[in-house]
Design an enzyme around this catalytic site. Structure first.
Site, PDB file in Angstrom:
ATOM      1  N   PRO A 268       0.586   0.447  13.641  1.00 37.71           N
ATOM      2  CA  PRO A 268       0.665   1.117  12.286  1.00 37.71           C
ATOM      3  C   PRO A 268      -0.289   0.894  11.222  1.00 37.71           C
ATOM      4  O   PRO A 268      -0.698  -0.272  10.945  1.00 37.71           O
ATOM      5  CB  PRO A 268       2.060   0.764  12.131  1.00 37.71           C
ATOM      6  N   ASN A 269      -0.701   1.926  10.446  1.00 38.67           N
ATOM      7  CA  ASN A 269      -1.628   1.694   9.348  1.00 38.67           C
ATOM      8  C   ASN A 269      -2.840   1.473   9.503  1.00 38.67           C
ATOM      9  O   ASN A 269      -3.748   1.778   8.746  1.00 38.67           O
ATOM     10  CB  ASN A 269      -0.967   0.762   8.363  1.00 38.67           C
TER      11      ASN A 269
ATOM     12  N   ARG B  83      -7.857   1.341   3.042  1.00 34.81           N
ATOM     13  CA  ARG B  83      -6.743   0.452   2.945  1.00 34.81           C
ATOM     14  C   ARG B  83      -7.118  -1.128   2.880  1.00 34.81           C
ATOM     15  O   ARG B  83      -7.927  -1.594   3.582  1.00 34.81           O
ATOM     16  CB  ARG B  83      -5.994   0.550   4.396  1.00 34.81           C
TER      17      ARG B  83
ATOM     18  N   TYR C 184      -9.498  -5.887   4.865  1.00 33.67           N
ATOM     19  CA  TYR C 184      -9.814  -5.214   6.407  1.00 33.67           C
ATOM     20  C   TYR C 184     -11.136  -4.719   6.421  1.00 33.67           C
ATOM     21  O   TYR C 184     -11.391  -3.946   7.631  1.00 33.67           O
ATOM     22  CB  TYR C 184      -8.927  -4.116   6.593  1.00 33.67           C
TER      23      TYR C 184
ATOM     24  N   ASN D 161      -4.293  -4.089  19.085  1.00 37.79           N
ATOM     25  CA  ASN D 161      -3.964  -4.576  17.436  1.00 37.79           C
ATOM     26  C   ASN D 161      -2.907  -3.946  17.126  1.00 37.79           C
ATOM     27  O   ASN D 161      -2.889  -2.723  16.862  1.00 37.79           O
ATOM     28  CB  ASN D 161      -5.101  -4.169  16.491  1.00 37.79           C
TER      29      ASN D 161
ATOM     30  N   ALA E 149       1.404  -4.493  11.776  1.00 41.92           N
ATOM     31  CA  ALA E 149       2.379  -5.131  11.638  1.00 41.92           C
ATOM     32  C   ALA E 149       3.629  -5.309  12.522  1.00 41.92           C
ATOM     33  O   ALA E 149       4.428  -6.197  12.334  1.00 41.92           O
ATOM     34  CB  ALA E 149       3.099  -4.628  10.273  1.00 41.92           C
TER      35      ALA E 149
ATOM     36  N   GLU F 108      -4.641  -9.888  22.255  1.00 43.77           N
ATOM     37  CA  GLU F 108      -4.187  -9.569  20.965  1.00 43.77           C
ATOM     38  C   GLU F 108      -5.654  -9.721  19.999  1.00 43.77           C
ATOM     39  O   GLU F 108      -6.277 -10.572  19.970  1.00 43.77           O
ATOM     40  CB  GLU F 108      -3.312 -10.727  20.305  1.00 43.77           C
TER      41      GLU F 108
ATOM     42  N   HIS G 122      -6.758  -9.196  15.693  1.00 45.15           N
ATOM     43  CA  HIS G 122      -6.488  -8.912  14.352  1.00 45.15           C
ATOM     44  C   HIS G 122      -7.979  -8.762  13.487  1.00 45.15           C
ATOM     45  O   HIS G 122      -8.776  -9.923  13.883  1.00 45.15           O
ATOM     46  CB  HIS G 122      -5.501  -9.724  13.578  1.00 45.15           C
TER      47      HIS G 122
ATOM     48  N   ARG H  95      -2.872 -15.962   5.819  1.00 39.84           N
ATOM     49  CA  ARG H  95      -2.270 -14.631   4.932  1.00 39.84           C
ATOM     50  C   ARG H  95      -0.655 -15.310   4.810  1.00 39.84           C
ATOM     51  O   ARG H  95      -0.396 -16.401   4.943  1.00 39.84           O
ATOM     52  CB  ARG H  95      -2.459 -13.594   5.476  1.00 39.84           C
TER      53      ARG H  95
HETATM   54  C1  DQA Z   1      -3.630  -6.861  11.067  1.00 43.41           C
HETATM   55  C2  DQA Z   1      -2.845  -7.967  10.463  1.00 43.41           C
HETATM   56  C3  DQA Z   1      -1.381  -7.577  10.331  1.00 43.41           C
HETATM   57  O1  DQA Z   1      -0.697  -8.598   9.785  1.00 43.41           O
HETATM   58  C4  DQA Z   1      -1.186  -6.326   9.546  1.00 43.41           C
HETATM   59  O2  DQA Z   1       0.123  -5.866   9.451  1.00 43.41           O
HETATM   60  C5  DQA Z   1      -1.955  -5.196  10.000  1.00 43.41           C
HETATM   61  C6  DQA Z   1      -3.530  -5.563  10.298  1.00 43.41           C
HETATM   62  C7  DQA Z   1      -5.171  -7.104  11.206  1.00 43.41           C
HETATM   63  O3  DQA Z   1      -5.879  -6.375  11.842  1.00 43.41           O
HETATM   64  O4  DQA Z   1      -5.579  -7.884  10.446  1.00 43.41           O
HETATM   65  O5  DQA Z   1      -1.626  -4.161   9.724  1.00 43.41           O
HETATM   66  O6  DQA Z   1      -2.753  -6.412  12.370  1.00 43.41           O
END
Ligand code: DQA
Length: 145
Positions: A12-13, A20, A25, A77, A80, A101, A103, A110
């Protein structure tokens, strides 16, 4: 013959990358990252299938698909959902395909609510804090399996 295909799954997002919170990011869009990752895959003799969804169930279905299709590895990735999804944790546990995983940011430096990772507890390894380069590092790791 063993598959050289790697699924690169984004949660998501992450479709909002580029605009964003660029201070966290970066300014690359997800398409930019996809192009860079596909080009790097080619240099390693790998290929990628990159996807994004804002829906938890899609990510779960794609993990099951990775298993059914005999995919070499998954870079995930989960956005959240990393911090909330026991269903994704169980999906990773339920397949034999190695899941790494990824990120962009380092969730450990954070907010406290990002310190728990249900993905990390099930994944083979975690790469975090290197920005978009983390996707390339993930492929480097896969190429050495
Ligand atoms: C993220 C880190 C997560 O905490 C966050 O909710 C994201 C992006 C990252 O790529 O740094 O959406 O996965």
């Amino acid at each position: 013959m063993a598959s050289n295909l790697v699924y690169v799954l984004n949660g998501p997002n992450l479709n909002l990358l580029g605009t964003r919170e660029p201070e966290i990011y970066g300014s690359q869009t997800l398409d930019d990252i996809g192009e860079m990752t596909a080009a790097h895959a080619e240099t390693l003799g790998l290929a990628i299938d990159m996807r994004q969804s804002n829906h938890e169930g899609h990510l779960i279905d794609w993990l099951h698909e990775a298993q059914a299709e005999g995919i070499k590895a998954v870079l995930l990735n989960a956005g959240a959902y990393t911090h909330t999804s026991i269903a994704l944790h169980d999906a990773i546990k339920g397949i034999k395909v190695p899941v790494i995983e990824i990120h962009l940011s380092n969730p450990h430096n954070r907010e406290e609510f990002r310190h728990i990772s249900w993905i990390g507890k099930a994944a083979k390894a975690t790469i975090a804090g290197f920005g978009a380069k983390g996707y390339l590092l993930g492929l480097d790791a896969v190429s050495r399996f």
